[in-house]
Design a protein around this motif. Structure first.
Motif, PDB file in Angstrom:
ATOM      1  N   ASN A 107       0.835  -1.205   0.000  1.00  0.00           N
ATOM      2  CA  ASN A 107       0.000   0.000   0.000  1.00  0.00           C
ATOM      3  C   ASN A 107       0.870   1.256   0.000  1.00  0.00           C
ATOM      4  O   ASN A 107       0.637   2.189  -0.761  1.00  0.00           O
ATOM      5  CB  ASN A 107      -0.929   0.012   1.223  1.00  0.00           C
ATOM      6  CG  ASN A 107      -2.179  -0.793   1.008  1.00  0.00           C
ATOM      7  OD1 ASN A 107      -3.080  -0.368   0.303  1.00  0.00           O
ATOM      8  ND2 ASN A 107      -2.240  -1.961   1.607  1.00  0.00           N
ATOM      9  N   ILE A 112      -0.824   4.584  -1.651  1.00  0.00           N
ATOM     10  CA  ILE A 112      -2.260   4.561  -1.349  1.00  0.00           C
ATOM     11  C   ILE A 112      -2.589   5.274  -0.042  1.00  0.00           C
ATOM     12  O   ILE A 112      -3.528   6.060  -0.003  1.00  0.00           O
ATOM     13  CB  ILE A 112      -2.805   3.126  -1.396  1.00  0.00           C
ATOM     14  CG1 ILE A 112      -2.769   2.665  -2.853  1.00  0.00           C
ATOM     15  CG2 ILE A 112      -4.208   3.041  -0.818  1.00  0.00           C
ATOM     16  CD1 ILE A 112      -3.194   1.257  -3.080  1.00  0.00           C
ATOM     17  N   TYR A 123      -7.733   0.479  -0.556  1.00  0.00           N
ATOM     18  CA  TYR A 123      -6.553  -0.135   0.037  1.00  0.00           C
ATOM     19  C   TYR A 123      -6.408  -1.535  -0.550  1.00  0.00           C
ATOM     20  O   TYR A 123      -7.388  -2.160  -0.937  1.00  0.00           O
ATOM     21  CB  TYR A 123      -6.729  -0.295   1.559  1.00  0.00           C
ATOM     22  CG  TYR A 123      -6.384   0.914   2.366  1.00  0.00           C
ATOM     23  CD1 TYR A 123      -5.058   1.254   2.585  1.00  0.00           C
ATOM     24  CD2 TYR A 123      -7.375   1.696   2.941  1.00  0.00           C
ATOM     25  CE1 TYR A 123      -4.722   2.353   3.354  1.00  0.00           C
ATOM     26  CE2 TYR A 123      -7.059   2.801   3.713  1.00  0.00           C
ATOM     27  CZ  TYR A 123      -5.728   3.121   3.913  1.00  0.00           C
ATOM     28  OH  TYR A 123      -5.401   4.201   4.679  1.00  0.00           O
TER      29      TYR A 123
END
Length: 157
Positions: A107, A112, A123
């Motif tokens: 991530n 993100i 996610y």
């Protein structure tokens, strides 16, 4: 005493695009990933977690990254720790925590957390189910753990 034999297998549904079906019924990517490693005595299943489509009408790509990482990293970490003196329960907890950290790192690598906007991005997330049949000192142990709604079924003969 003879050791018992266990047979493990897995199945997943493959989504094929069908232009005759409404969008969403047939074009959702397969987010399932599973590993059966008879040498280690493990079966691992993960199912990517996504919401619906993004603002462009597409499914988020992370839905296939997280289950891959969860399964592969869990297997890797079990393999690394299987011969230690730790209990199977502790080993499984450590392995799942490490796999979860690998997903979090993915991530971060995709920026993100910094750019999160739930209307356009998800996610990388997944469910996880692990069954580990392990022999230690002439005893056979079955350790099972899961996160989310993935499951394993025992089908007796």
């Amino acid at each position: 005493m003879d050791a018992k034999t266990f047979k493990m297998f897995g199945a997943t549904e493959r989504h094929e695009y069908d232009p005759n079906k409404p969008k969403g019924d047939s074009d959702k990517p397969n987010e399932d990933y599973f590993i059966i490693d008879e040498g280690l005595g493990i079966a691992i299943l993960a199912d990517g977690v996504t919401r619906s489509r993004d603002t462009n009408g597409e499914y988020p790509s992370g839905s296939t990254i997280a289950p891959f990482l969860a399964c592969e990293k869990t297997r890797e970490f079990i393999q690394d720790l299987a011969q230690t003196n730790l209990s199977q329960k502790i080993i499984l907890e450590i392995c799942v925590n490490r796999a979860n950290k690998a997903i979090w790192q993915a991530n971060i690598a995709h920026k993100i957390p910094q750019e999160i906007d739930y209307d356009s991005i998800d996610y990388f997330g997944t469910t996880l189910c692990v069954l580990w049949i392990h022999r230690r000192e002439e005893k056979t142990f079955a350790v099972f753990g899961f996160i989310g709604d993935s499951l394993a079924i025992h089908i007796p003969k």
